[in-house]
Motif scaffolding. Structure first.
Motif, PDB file in Angstrom:
ATOM      1  N   ASN A 115      -7.741  36.366  17.108  1.00 53.40           N
ATOM      2  CA  ASN A 115      -6.484  35.659  16.833  1.00 53.40           C
ATOM      3  C   ASN A 115      -5.268  36.565  16.742  1.00 53.40           C
ATOM      4  OD1 ASN A 115      -7.845  33.154  16.773  1.00 53.40           O
ATOM      5  ND2 ASN A 115      -8.599  33.680  14.730  1.00 53.40           N
ATOM      6  N   ASP A 116      -5.460  37.838  17.094  1.00 55.43           N
ATOM      7  CA  ASP A 116      -4.328  38.772  17.076  1.00 55.43           C
ATOM      8  C   ASP A 116      -3.510  38.660  18.362  1.00 55.43           C
ATOM      9  OD1 ASP A 116      -5.477  39.558  14.745  1.00 55.43           O
ATOM     10  OD2 ASP A 116      -5.727  41.669  15.299  1.00 55.43           O
ATOM     11  N   LEU A 117      -2.267  39.104  18.295  1.00 48.73           N
ATOM     12  CA  LEU A 117      -1.436  39.199  19.497  1.00 48.73           C
ATOM     13  C   LEU A 117      -1.637  40.587  20.121  1.00 48.73           C
ATOM     14  CD1 LEU A 117       1.877  37.582  18.194  1.00 48.73           C
ATOM     15  CD2 LEU A 117       0.309  36.613  19.902  1.00 48.73           C
ATOM     16  N   PRO A 118      -1.455  40.687  21.451  1.00 48.83           N
ATOM     17  CA  PRO A 118      -1.635  41.983  22.116  1.00 48.83           C
ATOM     18  C   PRO A 118      -0.869  43.128  21.439  1.00 48.83           C
ATOM     19  CG  PRO A 118      -1.377  40.282  23.753  1.00 48.83           C
ATOM     20  CD  PRO A 118      -1.161  39.621  22.409  1.00 48.83           C
ATOM     21  N   GLN A 119       0.350  42.852  20.980  1.00 50.68           N
ATOM     22  CA  GLN A 119       1.177  43.921  20.396  1.00 50.68           C
ATOM     23  C   GLN A 119       0.553  44.530  19.133  1.00 50.68           C
ATOM     24  OE1 GLN A 119       4.435  41.178  19.832  1.00 50.68           O
ATOM     25  NE2 GLN A 119       4.345  41.368  17.619  1.00 50.68           N
ATOM     26  N   ASP A 120      -0.385  43.810  18.528  1.00 45.43           N
ATOM     27  CA  ASP A 120      -1.027  44.327  17.322  1.00 45.43           C
ATOM     28  C   ASP A 120      -2.290  45.134  17.624  1.00 45.43           C
ATOM     29  OD1 ASP A 120       0.935  43.132  15.767  1.00 45.43           O
ATOM     30  OD2 ASP A 120      -0.118  41.208  15.816  1.00 45.43           O
TER      31      ASP A 120
END
Ligand code: ADP
Ligand code: ADP
Length: 228
Positions: free
Chosen positions: A132-137
């Motif tokens: 559920n993370d975004l790529p930027q993280d």
């Protein structure tokens, strides 16, 4: 699986990108394409996906003659290829699992199947906990793992990787190529472009060298490969 027969490609500006290239790759092989900048490596890959068409010669991928493919058949070809790039190319506003699911949504796969397949590939690349993370993280290595998961979720015939470790440090790169080995061991043919000679030796797989658009060597074991 992949057959290049006497392929020539000259771009409109007169650049000779491939010069009489004949290469045969069997199903299940893991092949590295190496050579200096401008050697024709990207052109080789673009011919596989019909982004570029040859001036003469034939390109065959799994019995499909890519070089003379009808326009309406191109999406069908591309669905059978998984492609990974140096710069990951993830959708920034979608989570990890949404990025992967997207590859199945465009082919109108059933939601239940999408859920199962996304979970399975996330586990394979070791990122279930980042679903559920975004790529930027994510770190660069993790982003590349997501890109690989997206590329294989359709069960492609060939996984194509264009400098997949070009933006990663040596240790992270090794993790990525170990993942490619696992994918290859499950039967997927892999074609990987690299100019990292350390990687060529480490992997010790078949390595085809291009230079000025020509095949200058083709060896079964990367460890025996020496740059001219
Ligand atoms: P590599 O991936 O090994 O760096 P490329 O396939 O990108 O090599 O390029 C091979 C040759 O074709 C180079 O001389 C390059 O400048 C030229 N070339 C590549 N793409 C294009 C293009 N779209 N238009 C004109 N020339 C190109
Ligand atoms: P790569 O890192 O894959 O070798 P390049 O930086 O060489 O990529 O090229 C980036 C893009 O520019 C590619 O799409 C390639 O086809 C295109 N390109 C490369 N060389 C030329 C050129 N001489 N003229 C026009 N486009 C080019």
């Amino acid at each position: 699986m992949i057959d290049f027969n006497h392929v020539n490609k000259v771009y409109d500006n007169g650049s000779l990108a491939l010069d009489d290239v004949t290469i045969h790759i069997e199903k299940g092989e893991f092949v590295l394409i190496c050579g200096p900048s401008g050697a024709g490596k990207s052109t080789f890959i673009k011919l596989l996906s019909h982004e570029v068409v040859p001036d003469s010669g034939t390109v065959i991928v799994n019995d499909m003659e890519v070089s003379h493919l009808k326009k309406r058949k191109i999406p069908y070809l591309r669905r059978r290829l998984g492609i990974v790039f140096q710069d990951f190319r993830l959708l920034p506003n979608k989570t990890v699992s949404e990025n992967i699911a997207f590859a199945l949504e465009v082919i109108e796969e059933k939601p239940k199947v999408i859920k199962e397949r996304v979970a399975a590939v996330l586990e394979m690349v070791g990122l279930s906990h980042k679903a559920n993370d975004l790529p930027q993280d994510l770190s660069g290595g993790e982003q590349q793992r997501v890109a690989i998961a997206r590329a294989i979720v359709n069960k492609p015939l060939v996984l194509i990787a264009d400098e997949p470790t070009g933006n990663l440090d040596p240790n992270t790169s090794k993790g990525i190529v170990e993942l490619f080995k696992t994918i290859n061991n499950s039967g997927t043919t892999i074609v990987m472009v690299t100019h990292d000679m350390e990687m060529v030796k480490y992997l010790n797989k078949r390595v085809i060298a291009l230079e000025d658009g020509r095949v200058t060597s083709d060896r079964m074991r990367g460890a025996e490969f020496n740059e001219a």
